[in-house]
Design a protein around this motif. Sequence first.
Motif, PDB file in Angstrom:
ATOM      1  N   PHE A   1      -5.299  10.834  -7.055  1.00  0.00           N
ATOM      2  CA  PHE A   1      -4.852   9.680  -6.990  1.00  0.00           C
ATOM      3  C   PHE A   1      -4.261   9.496  -5.217  1.00  0.00           C
ATOM      4  O   PHE A   1      -4.718   8.289  -4.872  1.00  0.00           O
ATOM      5  N   THR A   2      -3.861  10.573  -4.810  1.00  0.00           N
ATOM      6  CA  THR A   2      -3.724  10.469  -3.290  1.00  0.00           C
ATOM      7  C   THR A   2      -4.962  10.307  -2.234  1.00  0.00           C
ATOM      8  O   THR A   2      -4.910   9.506  -1.520  1.00  0.00           O
TER       9      THR A   2
ATOM     10  N   LYS B   1       1.972   1.984  -3.245  1.00  0.00           N
ATOM     11  CA  LYS B   1       0.876   2.605  -4.178  1.00  0.00           C
ATOM     12  C   LYS B   1       0.851   4.173  -3.859  1.00  0.00           C
ATOM     13  O   LYS B   1       0.297   4.771  -4.435  1.00  0.00           O
ATOM     14  N   LEU B   2       0.963   4.509  -2.515  1.00  0.00           N
ATOM     15  CA  LEU B   2       0.929   6.136  -2.062  1.00  0.00           C
ATOM     16  C   LEU B   2       2.051   6.715  -2.775  1.00  0.00           C
ATOM     17  O   LEU B   2       1.560   7.659  -3.361  1.00  0.00           O
TER      18      LEU B   2
ATOM     19  N   TRP C   1      -6.113   7.092  -2.529  1.00  0.00           N
ATOM     20  CA  TRP C   1      -5.586   6.062  -1.619  1.00  0.00           C
ATOM     21  C   TRP C   1      -5.832   6.048  -0.201  1.00  0.00           C
ATOM     22  O   TRP C   1      -5.973   5.184   0.617  1.00  0.00           O
TER      23      TRP C   1
ATOM     24  N   SER D   1       0.673   7.185  -6.192  1.00  0.00           N
ATOM     25  CA  SER D   1      -0.211   8.201  -6.406  1.00  0.00           C
ATOM     26  C   SER D   1       0.341   9.747  -6.313  1.00  0.00           C
ATOM     27  O   SER D   1      -0.124  10.461  -6.976  1.00  0.00           O
TER      28      SER D   1
ATOM     29  N   THR E   1      -9.165   4.411   0.169  1.00  0.00           N
ATOM     30  CA  THR E   1      -9.110   2.965   0.275  1.00  0.00           C
ATOM     31  C   THR E   1      -8.433   2.357   1.449  1.00  0.00           C
ATOM     32  O   THR E   1      -8.974   1.515   1.758  1.00  0.00           O
ATOM     33  N   TYR E   2      -7.255   2.932   1.701  1.00  0.00           N
ATOM     34  CA  TYR E   2      -6.320   2.159   2.737  1.00  0.00           C
ATOM     35  C   TYR E   2      -6.384   2.810   4.219  1.00  0.00           C
ATOM     36  O   TYR E   2      -6.178   2.223   5.216  1.00  0.00           O
TER      37      TYR E   2
ATOM     38  N   PRO F   1       0.640  -1.223  -0.065  1.00  0.00           N
ATOM     39  CA  PRO F   1      -0.039  -0.046  -0.092  1.00  0.00           C
ATOM     40  C   PRO F   1       0.695   1.432  -0.115  1.00  0.00           C
ATOM     41  O   PRO F   1       0.418   2.178  -0.485  1.00  0.00           O
ATOM     42  N   TYR F   2       1.981   1.185   0.648  1.00  0.00           N
ATOM     43  CA  TYR F   2       2.739   2.305   0.773  1.00  0.00           C
ATOM     44  C   TYR F   2       3.412   2.754  -0.595  1.00  0.00           C
ATOM     45  O   TYR F   2       3.881   3.728  -0.988  1.00  0.00           O
TER      46      TYR F   2
ATOM     47  N   MET G   1      -5.205   0.819 -10.860  1.00  0.00           N
ATOM     48  CA  MET G   1      -4.722   0.746  -9.512  1.00  0.00           C
ATOM     49  C   MET G   1      -5.884   0.262  -8.550  1.00  0.00           C
ATOM     50  O   MET G   1      -5.365  -0.203  -7.554  1.00  0.00           O
ATOM     51  N   TYR G   2      -7.074   0.739  -8.876  1.00  0.00           N
ATOM     52  CA  TYR G   2      -8.087   0.546  -7.940  1.00  0.00           C
ATOM     53  C   TYR G   2      -9.402  -0.242  -8.831  1.00  0.00           C
ATOM     54  O   TYR G   2      -9.863   0.514  -9.512  1.00  0.00           O
TER      55      TYR G   2
END
Length: 97
Positions: free
Chosen positions: A76-77, A9-10, A80, A13, A83-84, A6-7, A48-49
Amino acid sequence: MKNNRPYGKLILSVLLDAMGYTSFIIPGIGEFSDVVWAPISAWVMTKMYKGQQGKIAAGISFVEEALPGLDVIPTFTIMWFYTYVFSKKKETIIEVK
């Protein structure tokens, strides 16, 4: 290693949002780059999602990049975090009940 995904992906993003900001940096070329970047950002968002949330985020990303002046929104951020961070808290609350 899976917890670090996940990080990653961050970071991706944040980089993708930074790419969207470039239209403010390059005068004259910025408007053209928005026309090209809007569909690309929507497509990347769907990759991505997954699922319905990814499709909705892609639509928002497309509109945000296509309309002038909205490039400052870090779509995008935000997705994120939704989502997370925010969805995880919602799941935790539901499990407690």
